[in-house]
Design a protein around this motif. Structure first.
Motif, mmCIF file in Angstrom:
data_model
loop_
_atom_site.group_PDB
_atom_site.id
_atom_site.type_symbol
_atom_site.label_atom_id
_atom_site.label_comp_id
_atom_site.label_asym_id
_atom_site.label_seq_id
_atom_site.Cartn_x
_atom_site.Cartn_y
_atom_site.Cartn_z
ATOM 1 N N GLU A 593 0.856 -1.194 0.000
ATOM 2 C CA GLU A 593 0.000 0.000 0.000
ATOM 3 C C GLU A 593 0.888 1.240 0.000
ATOM 4 N N THR A 616 -7.386 -5.051 10.343
ATOM 5 C CA THR A 616 -8.625 -4.432 9.859
ATOM 6 C C THR A 616 -9.822 -4.819 10.715
ATOM 7 N N ALA A 656 -15.219 -2.667 5.759
ATOM 8 C CA ALA A 656 -14.052 -1.966 6.304
ATOM 9 C C ALA A 656 -13.052 -1.627 5.211
ATOM 10 N N ARG A 657 -12.812 -2.557 4.290
ATOM 11 C CA ARG A 657 -11.827 -2.312 3.234
ATOM 12 C C ARG A 657 -12.300 -1.276 2.229
ATOM 13 N N LYS A 658 -13.621 -1.098 2.135
ATOM 14 C CA LYS A 658 -14.160 -0.064 1.244
ATOM 15 C C LYS A 658 -14.374 1.268 1.983
ATOM 16 N N LYS A 659 -13.820 1.356 3.202
ATOM 17 C CA LYS A 659 -13.807 2.591 3.995
ATOM 18 C C LYS A 659 -15.191 3.009 4.501
ATOM 19 N N TYR A 660 -16.172 2.101 4.492
ATOM 20 C CA TYR A 660 -17.490 2.430 5.019
ATOM 21 C C TYR A 660 -17.498 2.494 6.554
ATOM 22 N N ASP A 662 -14.929 3.666 8.554
ATOM 23 C CA ASP A 662 -13.820 4.488 9.056
ATOM 24 C C ASP A 662 -14.176 5.245 10.333
ATOM 25 N N SER A 663 -15.463 5.468 10.577
ATOM 26 C CA SER A 663 -15.863 6.236 11.763
ATOM 27 C C SER A 663 -15.879 5.384 13.030
ATOM 28 N N THR A 665 -14.242 1.488 15.013
ATOM 29 C CA THR A 665 -13.202 0.461 15.006
ATOM 30 C C THR A 665 -13.881 -0.903 15.034
#
Length: 823
Positions: A593, A616, A656-660, A662-663, A665
Motif C-alpha cells: 500500500e 482491519t 471496512a476495506r471499502k472505507k465504510y 472508518d468512523s 473500530t
C-alpha cells in the motif's frame, strides 16, 4: 510421569488406618504428639498402617518452614484419619534415614515397615501440597494419572457400561486444586474412577473451553453399552474447590429429570439443599412427549447448574399464569418464584446462567467494598505457587553496582530491572528467562538483570522508579526502554527487531524490492508482518530527518527502511505515489500500500505507521484492547461464543476495506477465549443476551452503548443503515456508561525513593559512631597509605550498604502487607 509406588493392588488405605509421623527434636510445637526415637518408632509400626516419616537432625533451621506448614496441615490430615506424630533422630542410635545430608531433605512413606514412596521436602511446601501429596500417594488405585489422550481413551473404553469417570486437569501436583480433587477422590473414589493429568495437551484435545485454568469433567460411561459410542462429558464450570466438586458430583448423581405434580414453592430436591435453583418446565398431558423431550434437553444443558423438573399443568392444583411455560425457584428463601414465558431452550439457559453470574459478581463486589485494602492478586498467587520452580538464571548475567557500567558499555545488552520481593517482577522474570532460553546460542545480545532490592543505587541512576523495567543498551546510543506487554513473545519480538537499524538504509532498487517482498529479512517476518519503506528524493533533507526520527521511535516494534537514491522515481512510478511517500508491505496478505507524506511531521508519521500496523478486523483481547482504544473511535464489537461466523466476518471486512467503517473500530470478541466479555455484556444488558451480537460502544463521547437489532440479519445494507441512524441520533442507547477514570483503587508506591530515604536516615544515625571509631583508630596508629586501606574502606562501604538495605526493608514492610498486590 507419576512416580511408581511399591504398593499391592488390593491396598485400601482407609480401611487399614493411617498415621503421619514426623521425626525431629527441636520443633516441639509442630504437633501435640509424643516424641519417639528411631528405634521406638520402628518398633511401633503396624502392618496395614501407612506412615509418612520425616527425619531431621537437631539444630536444623532449614526444616523450620516445612515444620510450620506441617503444623497447619495436622488438622486437615486428622480429618481424613491421618495422625501426625514426631520422632527424634538421636545421636546414640543409628538409622540409615538419619545418616547423610541428602537423607535429611526427604520424607518417606511406609506401609507397615515397607517403604512405599519418598518425597523431596521441597515438594511439601505448604498445607495444600502436603495434603495433596499424601492423598495422591495413598489413593494410587482410585486416581489414575495420565499423560496422553490415548491413556484417557483406553480408560474410557475399559469403563463403558461399568463406571463413570471424574476427569480433572490441574496445572501442577501439590496445588490447591490438586488437593481438592484428592479430597473428592477420598470420598467418591470407590464409586467413580478418578483420572488426573497435568498435561495441557490432553485438555486441549477434549474441548474448546478456556484451557488456562484447572478443569473437571464428569464422563457418563456407565450407561454407554455400545462401545463405539463416546461417553457424554459434562464440564464443571465452577472453580476447583472441595465444596464445588462435592456439589457438582452430587448433582451428577441426582436424577436428570423429575416429574412433579405439587406446588412449585413446596417442592424440594437435592439441588435446593446444595444451593442450586430449580427450573420447572410447564407442560400438559396432551403434549406430554414433546414437553418431556424439551425438559430433558434443558436438563442436559443445565446439568450441574440447576435441577430440572417437569410440571404438568393438568395435575397442578395451584393456578399459574396462562402464558407461563417456565418457572424458576431460587435456593434463597427470600427470593420470589419467577413465572416466565420463554420461546426457546437457549433463552432458558441464558436467563438462568446470566442471573447466576450476576449474583456471583455482586457477591464479589460486596466483598471488595468491605475491604478495599485487600486485593485478590492472581499474579502474586501464581508466583507463590511457582516459588519452588528452579529457573535457569545462569542464562542471564546478574549485574551489581561494580559490574553494571563495565558490562553495558562493553557489549550490546538487554537489562531487566526488577525487585525480588515484588510479585509482578518475579512473574516477568520467568518470561525473561524464557526469552533467554529461546535466544540461547543464536543472539549476540547479552541478557542481564539487576535486582533493585540489592542495588537500588544502580536502578536510581538508570531512572528506574517502577518494576519491572527492561532497557536496551547499545554502544554510542541512549538506552531504549521496552514499553510492550510483559510477556515472552512481545519481548522476544522487541529484541529480534532491534537486530537491524531502524530505519535500515536501502541502497538500490533491487534491494528495495527484496525488502518489500520480505526476502531481505526473512527471519524477521514472523515478528513483524508489515515492513515500511520511506521514499525520498536526495534533496528532501528535512523529510528524511523526520522519517529517520520516527523510525527510531518505532524501533523494536516494526521494521522500517529508507530509500533516497537518484533512481527513487522508478519506485514511486511503479507504485503510483508522489514523493515523499511511504510503502507499506503487508507480508501475510501479499499487498503493498502507498501513502503520500504531505506536510507531516514525526508524530504524524509514527501515527500513520502505528495505525497501519493494526488489523482491519481484530479479535479483541485483554492485551490488545488498550491499543485500539487509543484510536479514540467508537468500537463496533461482534460478540461471539466461540469462533467467528464466516459470513459475518466477510461482511464486516468488505465494508471496512471499502472505507465504510472508518468512523468506528470494527472488532470481535470471543467469550470462550476472553471470558471477561460475559461480564461486559451483563453490564450492558443486565442478562447475557443470545449470541452472536453486534454492539457499538462509544467510550470517548458520552459512554453510549447501542445494540444491533436482533431480528435483522447482519448484511451490508442492514449494517450501513443502522450505522447511519446512529450518526443521525435516531437510535436510543441500551445503556449509558458512567463517566469515570480507570484507576487502581490505591496509589502505587515509589519504592526506590523509600529505599533511598531509609538508607539516608540510617547513614545519618551511623555517622557519629563512625567518626568516633575512626578518631580512636587514628590516635592509636597512623592511617596506612596503601592498597590495604582501600580494601578495608570498600569492605566497610559494602557492609554499610547491606545494613541500610535491611533498614529500608523494615520501613516498607507495613505498606507492603496490604499494597504490594496492586503493582
Amino acid at each position: 510421569m507419576q512416580p511408581q509406588l511399591m504398593m499391592p493392588s488390593s491396598f485400601s488405605v482407609f480401611r487399614a488406618g493411617i498415621s503421619f509421623v514426623m521425626m525431629c527434636i527441636f520443633y516441639t510445637s509442630a504437633v501435640d504428639s509424643p516424641e519417639l526415637s528411631p528405634q521406638t518408632f520402628f518398633s511401633t509400626l503396624q502392618p496395614g498402617k501407612a506412615t509418612l516419616v520425616y527425619f531431621c537432625q537437631a539444630e536444623s533451621p532449614r526444616t523450620s518452614m516445612f515444620l510450620e506448614e506441617l503444623n497447619e496441615a495436622a488438622k486437615p490430615l486428622q480429618d481424613y484419619g491421618i495422625s501426625v506424630a514426631k520422632v527424634n533422630c538421636v545421636t546414640e542410635e543409628t538409622s540409615r534415614y538419619c545418616g547423610s545430608e541428602k537423607d535429611l531433605i526427604k520424607a518417606y512413606l511406609f506401609r507397615g515397615n515397607i517403604p512405599l514412596r519418598e518425597f523431596p521436602t521441597d515438594t511439601l511446601f505448604d498445607v495444600d501440597a502436603i495434603v495433596a501429596h499424601v492423598l495422591f500417594a495413598l489413593l494410587f488405585n482410585e486416581v489414575k494419572y495420565i499423560t496422553t489422550l490415548g491413556d484417557l481413551q483406553n480408560i474410557e473404553n475399559a469403563l463403558k457400561g461399568k463406571r463413570n469417570i471424574a476427569f480433572s486437569y490441574v496445572r501442577a501436583i501439590g496445588t490447591p486444586e490438586h488437593r481438592a480433587v484428592m479430597e473428592a477422590a477420598f470420598v467418591y473414589g470407590t464409586t467413580y474412577q478418578f483420572v488426573l493429568t497435568t498435561e495441557i495437551a490432553v485438555l486441549e484435545s477434549i474441548g474448546p473451553e478456556d484451557i488456562e485454568y484447572p478443569h473437571l469433567y464428569f464422563f457418563y460411561c456407565k450407561q454407554v453399552l455400545d462401545l463405539t459410542q463416546p461417553c457424554r462429558r459434562i464440564l464443571m464450570k465452577q472453580s476447583l474447590t472441595t465444596l464445588n466438586i462435592h456439589r457438582f458430583i452430587k448433582t451428577m448423581e441426582a436424577p436428570l429429570l423429575t416429574e412433579v405434580a405439587g406446588d412449585p414453592t413446596q417442592v424440594s430436591t437435592v439441588h435446593l439443599q446444595l444451593g442450586l435453583p430449580l427450573v420447572f418446565i410447564v407442560g400438559q398431558q396432551a403434549t406430554y412427549e414433546a414437553d418431556r423431550t424439551t425438559a430433558e434437553w434443558v436438563a442436559w444443558r443445565l446439568l450441574g447448574k440447576a435441577g430440572v423438573l417437569l410440571l404438568l399443568r393438568d395435575s397442578l392444583e395451584v393456578d399459574i399464569p396462562h402464558d407461563t411455560n417456565v418457572i424458576i425457584r431460587r435456593a434463597e428463601e427470600d427470593t420470589q418464584v419467577e413465572f416466565l414465558a420463554l420461546s426457546h431452550i437457549d433463552l432458558i439457559v441464558f436467563h438462568l446462567e446470566s442471573t447466576m453470574n450476576v449474583e456471583e459478581m455482586v457477591k464479589y463486589e460486596d466483598m471488595a467494598e468491605l475491604n478495599i485494602e485487600i486485593q485478590d492478586d492472581e499474579v502474586e498467587e501464581t508466583v507463590y505457587r511457582d516459588r519452588k520452580r528452579q529457573l535457569p538464571l545462569e542464562l542471564t548475567l546478574e549485574l551489581t553496582e561494580e559490574t553494571f557500567h563495565a558490562t553495558v558499555t562493553a557489549s550490546d545488552s538487554i537489562v531487566l530491572f526488577y525487585a525480588g520481593w515484588q510479585a509482578v517482577s518475579m512473574a516477568f522474570l520467568q518470561s525473561y528467562i524464557d526469552v533467554a532460553i529461546k535466544l540461547k546460542g543464536t543472539s549476540t545480545m547479552l541478557l542481564a538483570r539487576v535486582n533493585c532490592a540489592d542495588w537500588s543505587h544502580v536502578c536510581t541512576e538508570q531512572n528506574v522508579t517502577e518494576f519491572p523495567v527492561v532497557k536496551m543498551y547499545k554502544e554510542g546510543q541512549n538506552p531504549v526502554s521496552y514499553t510492550g506487554m510483559l510477556g515472552t513473545e512481545d519481548l522476544l519480538k522487541f529484541i529480534q527487531l532491534n537486530r537491524i537499524s531502524c530505519p535500515v538504509n536501502i541502497t538500490s532498487v533491487q534491494e528495495a524490492e527484496e525488502y518489500l517482498n520480505g526476502e531481505l529479512y526473512k527471519d524477521l517476518i514472523s515478528y513483524s508482518s508489515m515492513s515500511v519503506l520511506g521514499l525520498f528524493s536526495p534533496t528532501m533533507t528535512r523529510a528524511k530527518e523526520e522519517f529517520t526520527e520516527a523510525g527510531s521511535y518505532l524501533k523494536g516494534y516494526v521494521t522500517t527502511g529508507i530509500y533516497s537514491e537518484e533512481d527513487v522515481l522508478r519506485l514511486s512510478s511503479k507504485y503510483t505515489v508522489t514523493l515523499p511517500a511511504l510503502l507499506l508491505a503487508r507480508h501475510k496478505e501479499g499487498k503493498i500500500e502507498s501513502i503520500p507524506l504531505v506536510n507531516v511531521h514525526v508524530h504524524d508519521i509514527v501515527q500513520i505507521i502505528t495505525n497501519a500496523s493494526l488489523e482491519t478486523f481484530p479479535e479483541i483481547t485483554v492485551e490488545n484492547l488498550p491499543t485500539y482504544l487509543r484510536l479514540q473511535k467508537p468500537l463496533l464489537i461482534l460478540f461471539s461464543d466461540g469462533g467467528i461466523d464466516l459470513q459475518h466476518e466477510k461482511t464486516i471486512l468488505r465494508l471496512a476495506r471499502k472505507k465504510y467503517l472508518d468512523s468506528v473500530t470494527p472488532c470481535w470478541l470471543n467469550l470462550k477465549k476472553t471470558p471477561v466479555g460475559r461480564g461486559v455484556l451483563q453490564a450492558y444488558f443486565g442478562t447475557l443476551p443470545p449470541l452472536p451480537l453486534l454492539v457499538v460502544v462509544n467510550l470517548h463521547s458520552g459512554g453510549h452503548v447501542f445494540a444491533f437489532p436482533s431480528d435483522q440479519a447482519v448484511t451490508k445494507q442492514n449494517l450501513l443503515l443502522w450505522l447511519k441512524k446512529l450518526e443521525a441520533g435516531l437510535e436510543s442507547p441500551i445503556k449509558v456508561l458512567p463517566a469515570q477514570e480507570w484507576k487502581p483503587p490505591l496509589p502505587a508506591y515509589d519504592f526506590l525513593s523509600m529505599m533511598d530515604a531509609a538508607a539516608s536516615e540510617h547513614l545519618a544515625r551511623k555517622v557519629p559512631e563512625c567518626i568516633k571509631e575512626t578518631d580512636m583508630h587514628e590516635s592509636d596508629k597512623e592511617q596506612p597509605d596503601d592498597k590495604s586501606a582501600i580494601t578495608e574502606e570498600s569492605i566497610g562501604t559494602s557492609k554499610m550498604k547491606h545494613s541500610s538495605r535491611s533498614s529500608w526493608l523494615e520501613e516498607i514492610k507495613k505498606p507492603l502487607r496490604h499494597d504490594n498486590q496492586e503493582l
